[in-house]
Design an enzyme around this catalytic site. Structure first.
Site, mmCIF file in Angstrom:
data_model
loop_
_atom_site.group_PDB
_atom_site.id
_atom_site.type_symbol
_atom_site.label_atom_id
_atom_site.label_comp_id
_atom_site.label_asym_id
_atom_site.label_seq_id
_atom_site.Cartn_x
_atom_site.Cartn_y
_atom_site.Cartn_z
ATOM 1 N N MET A 231 0.876 -1.189 0.000
ATOM 2 C CA MET A 231 0.000 0.000 0.000
ATOM 3 C C MET A 231 0.908 1.233 0.000
ATOM 4 O O MET A 231 0.958 2.005 0.959
ATOM 5 C CB MET A 231 -0.887 -0.016 1.260
ATOM 6 N N HIS A 232 1.597 1.419 -1.127
ATOM 7 C CA HIS A 232 2.641 2.455 -1.208
ATOM 8 C C HIS A 232 2.231 3.784 -0.566
ATOM 9 O O HIS A 232 2.902 4.281 0.325
ATOM 10 C CB HIS A 232 2.979 2.706 -2.680
ATOM 11 N N ASP A 233 1.110 4.347 -1.026
ATOM 12 C CA ASP A 233 0.753 5.710 -0.636
ATOM 13 C C ASP A 233 0.363 5.828 0.838
ATOM 14 O O ASP A 233 0.521 6.896 1.441
ATOM 15 C CB ASP A 233 -0.399 6.226 -1.516
#
Ligand code: RIB
Ligand code: CA
Length: 240
Positions: A231-233
Site C-alpha cells: 500500500m505504497h501511498d
C-alpha cells in the site's frame, strides 16, 4: 492538527491512504488535488469526489490538476488499478463537483492564506507540485515540506530502476527535488517492506461499511508481493 494539501492519483493505494487521512483527527486536509497517473485525471478527480462523498467529507474542496506530464506522453497504470482506478465497489453517487479553480491555483490560494507553513503530500506524479514551484516561487516559504511517495533506493517497479510516480513525470520530479523545499521521500525501498497481509485485507471486510469498501477495492488492486499487497501511498499518511 497538521494542515495538509493532498495531491493524488486514485488509484487504489491512494484511496486507502485518503480513507485513513480522512479518519485521522490529527490530519486537517485543507485541499485535495488530482493528477493524471494511475488513470486519467477525469477519473482520478471523480475518484476523489467518490471518496469524500463516501466519507461524508464533501466540505473538503477537490481541484482538478494536470492531465499529462510536463513533457512526456501520458501512460496510465490501469493494468494495476483497473479502468476506473477504483474498481470493486459500487460507490454512492457523487453529490458535489470539483471546484472551478485548477489544482495549482487552488494550492497557491491555500498557501497564500495559510497562517503556518503547510505540508504537501503527493502520492501521484509530481506534475502539479512542479507547476506550483515554477509558477509561484514566492510561495515556497509557505510549504513546510513535501512528503512524497515515489522514487526508490532499491530498484524500480516500472523498469529495473524507475518507480511509477517519478517515471510518469521525471521532468516534474527533477524540479521538485531541486526546489530547495524540505522533502521526505518515501520510496519503494520503504513501501515494499510495508505489505498488507492478504488475511488482513480479508479481515478488514467485516469492519463496517468502510471496511467492506476497502476490502473490495484492495482485493481488486493488482499490485502484489510475497505475502501481501504494498500500500505504497498509505506510508505517507503513516509518516504524518
Ligand atoms: O509506484 C507506486 C506509486 O505508483 C503509487 O503512488 C501508486 O498509486 C502508483 O501511483
Ligand atoms: Ca498513487
Amino acid at each position: 492538527m497538521i494542515p495538509i494539501i493532498l495531491d493524488m492519483d486514485p488509484g487504489i493505494d491512494d484511496a486507502v491512504a485518503l480513507s485513513i487521512a480522512l479518519s485521522n483527527p490529527s490530519i486537517d486536509i485543507k485541499l485535495l488535488t488530482s493528477v493524471a497517473g494511475n488513470v486519467g485525471v477525469d477519473k482520478t478527480t471523480n475518484n476523489l469526489l467518490k471518496l469524500t462523498t463516501f466519507f461524508h467529507q464533501t466540505q473538503i474542496p477537490v481541484a482538478k490538476g494536470a492531465a499529462a506530464p510536463l513533457k512526456k506522453d501520458f501512460s496510465d497504470a490501469a493494468y494495476i488499478h483497473g479502468e476506473s482506478g477504483m474498481p470493486g465497489y459500487d460507490f454512492p453517487q457523487v453529490t458535489k463537483e470539483a471546484i472551478k479553480l485548477d489544482a495549482v491555483t487552488a494550492m497557491a490560494e491555500e498557501l497564500e492564506a495559510a497562517i503556518v507553513p503547510m505540508t504537501i503530500v503527493a502520492t501521484g506524479s509530481y506534475t502539479n507540485i512542479a507547476m506550483l514551484i515554477q509558477k509561484y516561487p514566492s510561495l515556497l516559504h509557505k510549504i513546510e515540506k513535501f512528503v512524497l511517495m515515489g522514487g526508490s533506493l532499491s530498484g524500480g517497479n516500472v523498469s529495473s530502476v524507475a518507480e511509477f510516480n517519478v517515471f510518469t513525470d521525471p521532468d516534474a520530479a527533477d524540479i521538485v527535488f531541486k526546489s530547495g523545499v524540505p522533502i521526505v521521500m518515501i520510496g519503494l525501498d520503504v513501501t515494499l517492506k510495508a505489505l498488507l497481509p492478504f488475511e488482513t485485507i480479508d479481515a478488514i471486510g467485516s469492519q463496517g461499511e468502510a471496511g467492506e469498501m476497502l476490502q473490495k477495492v484492495m482485493t481488486a488492486y493488482g499490485d502484489t508481493a510475497e505475502g501481501g499487497k504494498p500500500m505504497h501511498d498509505v506510508n505517507t499518511i503513516c509518516y504524518l
